[in-house]
Scaffold this motif. Sequence first.
Motif, PDB file in Angstrom:
ATOM      1  N   GLN A  38       0.835  -1.201   0.000  1.00 45.19           N
ATOM      2  CA  GLN A  38       0.000   0.000   0.000  1.00 45.19           C
ATOM      3  C   GLN A  38       0.872   1.254   0.000  1.00 45.19           C
ATOM      4  N   VAL A  39       1.991   1.229   0.748  1.00 47.69           N
ATOM      5  CA  VAL A  39       2.919   2.359   0.721  1.00 47.69           C
ATOM      6  C   VAL A  39       3.508   2.513  -0.683  1.00 47.69           C
ATOM      7  N   HIS A  40       3.844   1.399  -1.312  1.00 46.32           N
ATOM      8  CA  HIS A  40       4.386   1.444  -2.678  1.00 46.32           C
ATOM      9  C   HIS A  40       3.368   2.081  -3.629  1.00 46.32           C
ATOM     10  N   CYS A  41       2.124   1.658  -3.542  1.00 50.56           N
ATOM     11  CA  CYS A  41       1.078   2.245  -4.400  1.00 50.56           C
ATOM     12  C   CYS A  41       0.873   3.718  -4.077  1.00 50.56           C
ATOM     13  N   TYR A  42       0.992   4.080  -2.816  1.00 52.18           N
ATOM     14  CA  TYR A  42       0.843   5.486  -2.435  1.00 52.18           C
ATOM     15  C   TYR A  42       1.941   6.342  -3.056  1.00 52.18           C
ATOM     16  N   ARG A  43       3.171   5.839  -3.040  1.00 55.28           N
ATOM     17  CA  ARG A  43       4.253   6.603  -3.673  1.00 55.28           C
ATOM     18  C   ARG A  43       3.980   6.788  -5.161  1.00 55.28           C
ATOM     19  N   MET A  44       3.413   5.788  -5.785  1.00 54.40           N
ATOM     20  CA  MET A  44       3.102   5.883  -7.209  1.00 54.40           C
ATOM     21  C   MET A  44       1.964   6.868  -7.476  1.00 54.40           C
ATOM     22  N   LEU A  45       0.979   6.933  -6.559  1.00 51.17           N
ATOM     23  CA  LEU A  45      -0.282   7.626  -6.852  1.00 51.17           C
ATOM     24  C   LEU A  45      -0.541   8.862  -6.002  1.00 51.17           C
ATOM     25  N   ASN A  47      -2.125   9.259  -3.381  1.00 53.24           N
ATOM     26  CA  ASN A  47      -3.496   9.332  -2.893  1.00 53.24           C
ATOM     27  C   ASN A  47      -3.772   8.086  -2.057  1.00 53.24           C
ATOM     28  N   TYR A  48      -4.116   8.298  -0.785  1.00 52.09           N
ATOM     29  CA  TYR A  48      -4.297   7.177   0.138  1.00 52.09           C
ATOM     30  C   TYR A  48      -5.431   6.248  -0.295  1.00 52.09           C
ATOM     31  N   GLU A  49      -6.544   6.825  -0.727  1.00 52.26           N
ATOM     32  CA  GLU A  49      -7.683   6.002  -1.126  1.00 52.26           C
ATOM     33  C   GLU A  49      -7.372   5.203  -2.396  1.00 52.26           C
ATOM     34  N   ASP A  50      -6.709   5.839  -3.374  1.00 58.06           N
ATOM     35  CA  ASP A  50      -6.309   5.109  -4.579  1.00 58.06           C
ATOM     36  C   ASP A  50      -5.332   3.990  -4.227  1.00 58.06           C
ATOM     37  N   ALA A  51      -4.429   4.259  -3.295  1.00 60.36           N
ATOM     38  CA  ALA A  51      -3.453   3.236  -2.900  1.00 60.36           C
ATOM     39  C   ALA A  51      -4.154   2.029  -2.273  1.00 60.36           C
ATOM     40  N   GLN A  52      -5.162   2.279  -1.465  1.00 59.99           N
ATOM     41  CA  GLN A  52      -5.930   1.170  -0.893  1.00 59.99           C
ATOM     42  C   GLN A  52      -6.582   0.340  -2.004  1.00 59.99           C
ATOM     43  N   ASP A  53      -7.190   1.024  -2.966  1.00 57.79           N
ATOM     44  CA  ASP A  53      -7.870   0.330  -4.070  1.00 57.79           C
ATOM     45  C   ASP A  53      -6.886  -0.492  -4.892  1.00 57.79           C
ATOM     46  N   MET A  54      -5.719   0.077  -5.202  1.00 60.75           N
ATOM     47  CA  MET A  54      -4.751  -0.637  -6.037  1.00 60.75           C
ATOM     48  C   MET A  54      -4.081  -1.778  -5.284  1.00 60.75           C
ATOM     49  N   THR A  55      -3.992  -1.666  -3.976  1.00 56.70           N
ATOM     50  CA  THR A  55      -3.475  -2.798  -3.202  1.00 56.70           C
ATOM     51  C   THR A  55      -4.459  -3.962  -3.266  1.00 56.70           C
ATOM     52  N   GLN A  56      -5.725  -3.652  -3.145  1.00 60.80           N
ATOM     53  CA  GLN A  56      -6.723  -4.709  -3.273  1.00 60.80           C
ATOM     54  C   GLN A  56      -6.715  -5.293  -4.684  1.00 60.80           C
ATOM     55  N   GLU A  57      -6.560  -4.432  -5.681  1.00 61.42           N
ATOM     56  CA  GLU A  57      -6.450  -4.903  -7.066  1.00 61.42           C
ATOM     57  C   GLU A  57      -5.237  -5.805  -7.235  1.00 61.42           C
ATOM     58  N   ASN A  85       2.382  -2.595 -11.851  1.00 59.14           N
ATOM     59  CA  ASN A  85       1.637  -2.604 -13.108  1.00 59.14           C
ATOM     60  C   ASN A  85       0.169  -2.244 -12.904  1.00 59.14           C
ATOM     61  N   ALA A  86      -0.392  -2.589 -11.757  1.00 63.40           N
ATOM     62  CA  ALA A  86      -1.762  -2.155 -11.460  1.00 63.40           C
ATOM     63  C   ALA A  86      -1.815  -0.629 -11.389  1.00 63.40           C
ATOM     64  N   CYS A  87      -0.798  -0.016 -10.761  1.00 69.17           N
ATOM     65  CA  CYS A  87      -0.751   1.451 -10.677  1.00 69.17           C
ATOM     66  C   CYS A  87      -0.543   2.074 -12.052  1.00 69.17           C
TER      67      CYS A  87
END
Length: 335
Positions: A38-45, A47-57, A85-87
């Motif tokens: 989730q931290v990795h997705c947050y750095r990419m995006l 946005n905390y909510e987007d990071a949560q969604d992409m972690t689930q994805e 790749n999801a991000c």
Amino acid sequence: MTDAKLPGDDEAAFIAAARSNDAAHFALVTERYRRELQVHCYRMLANYEDAQDMTQETFLRAWHKRESFKGHAALRTWLYRIATNACLDFLDRRDDRTPVPAELPGAGSQVHYLQPYPDRMLPEDPQESVVARETIELALIVAVQHLPPRQRAVFIMRDVLGWPASKAADALELTVASATSALQRARVTMREQLPGRRLDWRSPTTHELSDDERGVVKSYMNAHERNDLDGLTALLRDDLRFAMLPDPGTVTVTAKDAVDGWVSGGLFRRGHDDWRGVATTVNRMPAAALYLRTPDDPEYRLFAIAVLRIVDGEIAELTGFDAAGKPWLGLPPTL
């Protein structure tokens, strides 16, 4: 974060779960990676909510691709590849996830979608967190958004996570030469976006707030609660960098002009002068959650979150987030 340091138990358990189609066992094995992904997705995006969604994805994609995992790479590496790749797919679909020119003169560009990241959701194990303050602070997160998506991914993998060039290139299906070229271009942009900042994000650093930082946050909240405008002004550096999202732009203002601007906008005037503050931390930075009680309301309601960068006992940067009506960061909506 190298494959050689990772135990083999998770890989074996994952393969066993994949072969048995045991969704519950699969979830148990992969759940331990949720926070760092989730931290990795947050750095990419940013946005905390987007990071949560992409972690689930990421977990959904991993489940559907489970038979492709053969254990040749570490499970963590495989999951990071899927998350990245999801991000990238998310960014390809969205045209509102890049910085845009600010409306205010001299304010540069702005990241409308920026959200703070609650420290309580960071990985708990310091050995695996890879979240030194410099790698999660808002300034870095904003700067990364100025990179094209693939440069962004290469930069995070190489300079933040410390992956070798071959591993990052493989995760992004690039040649090593292409990944190296992308990293060089990314570093140039990062130096432009973070002038004067330390750019070695993997050097040892503390995760804890200093007593000085805690004291300034307390004084900042007390100044609000007492409507002490002189005290508030004294806390601000005279070249304060200020942004109030989602309003336009980051500006550099004097302490007096900043406070005068807040007052002219209605804060600290009658009806907007009954404050309470709760100290918290986001992005490994000191922050104050500000609650406002209006005359017709018996409760203090979450109004804004002020994230502070404190230098030599003064607030050098203040990034405010409008939190009215939002159940943000696990904070209570009312006091």
